[in-house]
Scaffold this motif. Structure first.
Motif, short mmCIF file in Angstrom:
data_model
loop_
_atom_site.label_atom_id
_atom_site.label_comp_id
_atom_site.label_asym_id
_atom_site.label_seq_id
_atom_site.Cartn_x
_atom_site.Cartn_y
_atom_site.Cartn_z
N GLY A 133 -62.77 -15.19 8.28
CA GLY A 133 -63.77 -14.42 7.57
C GLY A 133 -63.17 -13.15 6.99
O GLY A 133 -62.56 -12.35 7.72
N VAL A 134 -63.32 -12.95 5.68
CA VAL A 134 -62.75 -11.80 5.00
C VAL A 134 -63.80 -11.17 4.09
O VAL A 134 -64.53 -11.86 3.40
N THR A 135 -63.86 -9.84 4.10
CA THR A 135 -64.76 -9.13 3.20
C THR A 135 -64.19 -9.15 1.79
O THR A 135 -62.98 -9.03 1.60
N SER A 136 -65.05 -9.32 0.80
CA SER A 136 -64.60 -9.33 -0.60
C SER A 136 -63.83 -8.05 -0.91
O SER A 136 -64.28 -6.95 -0.62
N GLY A 138 -60.94 -7.40 0.49
CA GLY A 138 -60.08 -7.12 1.63
C GLY A 138 -58.86 -8.03 1.68
O GLY A 138 -58.63 -8.86 0.80
N THR A 187 -61.21 -12.31 -3.50
CA THR A 187 -62.49 -12.18 -4.20
C THR A 187 -63.21 -13.52 -4.20
O THR A 187 -62.56 -14.57 -4.14
N VAL A 218 -65.01 -15.84 2.23
CA VAL A 218 -65.12 -14.50 1.63
C VAL A 218 -66.56 -14.06 1.65
O VAL A 218 -67.46 -14.75 1.16
N SER A 219 -66.83 -12.89 2.21
CA SER A 219 -68.19 -12.35 2.27
C SER A 219 -68.25 -11.05 1.49
O SER A 219 -67.24 -10.43 1.18
N GLY A 220 -69.46 -10.61 1.18
CA GLY A 220 -69.67 -9.39 0.41
C GLY A 220 -71.00 -9.47 -0.28
O GLY A 220 -71.61 -10.54 -0.37
N GLU A 221 -71.48 -8.38 -0.80
CA GLU A 221 -72.81 -8.35 -1.40
C GLU A 221 -72.95 -9.35 -2.54
O GLU A 221 -73.90 -10.11 -2.60
N GLU A 222 -71.97 -9.37 -3.45
CA GLU A 222 -72.07 -10.27 -4.60
C GLU A 222 -71.96 -11.72 -4.14
O GLU A 222 -72.69 -12.59 -4.59
N LEU A 224 -72.72 -13.03 -1.15
CA LEU A 224 -73.91 -13.46 -0.46
C LEU A 224 -75.07 -13.64 -1.43
O LEU A 224 -75.86 -14.57 -1.31
#
Length: 299
Positions: A133-136, A138, A187, A218-222, A224
């Motif tokens: 799991g990685v934040t967009s 990151g 990304t 990849v996770s992040g606001e956009e 999700l």
């Protein structure tokens, strides 16, 4: 419009090659492999060489071999030739260049093509540190390891024409060797699926079988917002924007009549249950389906 531009581009390239030939300049050819330059043992691969329309014969050169490896006539009416390898073995692994002969003379050698044989040694293992799991935006560390004493490890991303990461191995615990690759920034707009290979310095073009595929999440606001069902559809996807849109839902009024005034506990429970139901429908249902979002009223 695209067809016109393509025709103009081809015309320009042909004219440029003819002008170079008239000036006594022989253009350098281009070399590539299909379906790719990393080939599993026993598979078929084709090496292409593209030069000038004036080419009369194409030559394939393999590094370490003094003589021309192969010769082919150009395919008509194109300006390229193909060299077929029906079954990939250790003998074909190596670095290749190509050239061609024209009325003007011999061309310079192409830039090198590294043709790699895979599937010779056992697969290494590939894992993500600390997790997949990685934040967009990151980065993540990918660890490739093996009990075989490989000198180097190479990391490849699915979809890329060439493998971009190669590191020397380092000794780890219990007789293992490993390499740790830093990957990022990641990304949601790209595929982040990886495999790694091990190989020895004595035979740099002979690799192991690939590791099991590892996919980063990849996770992040956009990210999700793009994948969450019911929040919209992505249109005109561009840099930094997913163009989310939401259709206006149909509204159905649902009257929750208060049986005994605002102080009645049962009536309040029905009211808040109605609000919760409305919220869950908004989040979970797809916008492509007519929604029946209730409006809760106290009377």
């Amino acid at each position: 419009m695209t067809a016109v531009l393509t025709s103009l581009l081809c015309l320009g390239l042909s004219l440029g090659q003819r002008l170079q030939a008239q000036a006594g300049i022989v253009p350098r050819p281009t070399i590539w492999a299909e379906p790719g330059s990393t080939v599993m043992r026993g598979r078929t691969v084709t090496i292409w060489c593209q030069g000038s329309l004036e080419a009369m014969e194409y030559h394939l050169h393999k590094e370490g071999t003094p003589e021309i490896w192969d010769k082919q006539q150009p395919l008509e009416p194109s300006s390229k030739a193909k060299f077929c390898i029906q079954q990939m073995t250790v003998d074909y692994a190596g670095r290749y260049r190509c050239s061609y002969v024209s009325n003007t003379g011999m061309s310079a050698l192409s830039y090198p093509l590294d043709l790699v044989l895979t599937g010779v040694y056992d697969s290494p293992t590939l894992s993500a540190l600390p997790s997949t799991g990685v934040t967009s935006g990151g980065s993540v560390m990918l660890q490739c390891g093996s009990s075989l004493q490989f000198d180097r490890f190479t990391l490849c991303r699915e979809g890329d024409q060439q493998c971009s990461w190669t590191l020397d191995s380092k000794q780890a615990s219990r007789g293992l060797v490993q390499a740790v690759f830093s990957v990022g920034p990641v990304t949601p707009s790209h595929t982040w699926t990886f495999r790694c290979y091990g190989h020895f310095n004595s035979h740099p073009h002979v690799w192991s079988s690939p590791s099991d595929a590892l996919q980063l999440l990849v996770s992040g606001e956009e990210f999700l917002a793009f994948h969450r069902k019911g929040l919209g559809s992505a249109k005109g996807m561009g840099t930094g924007s997913l163009g989310l849109q939401r259709q206006a839902p149909r509204v159905q009024k649902r009257m929750v009549r208060h049986p005994a005034g605002l102080r009645d506990i049962a009536g309040k429970a029905m009211f808040f249950t109605c609000l919760l139901s409305s919220y869950l429908r908004t989040v979970q249902e797809s916008p492509s389906v007519d929604q029946q979002d209730p409006i809760c009223l106290l009377e």
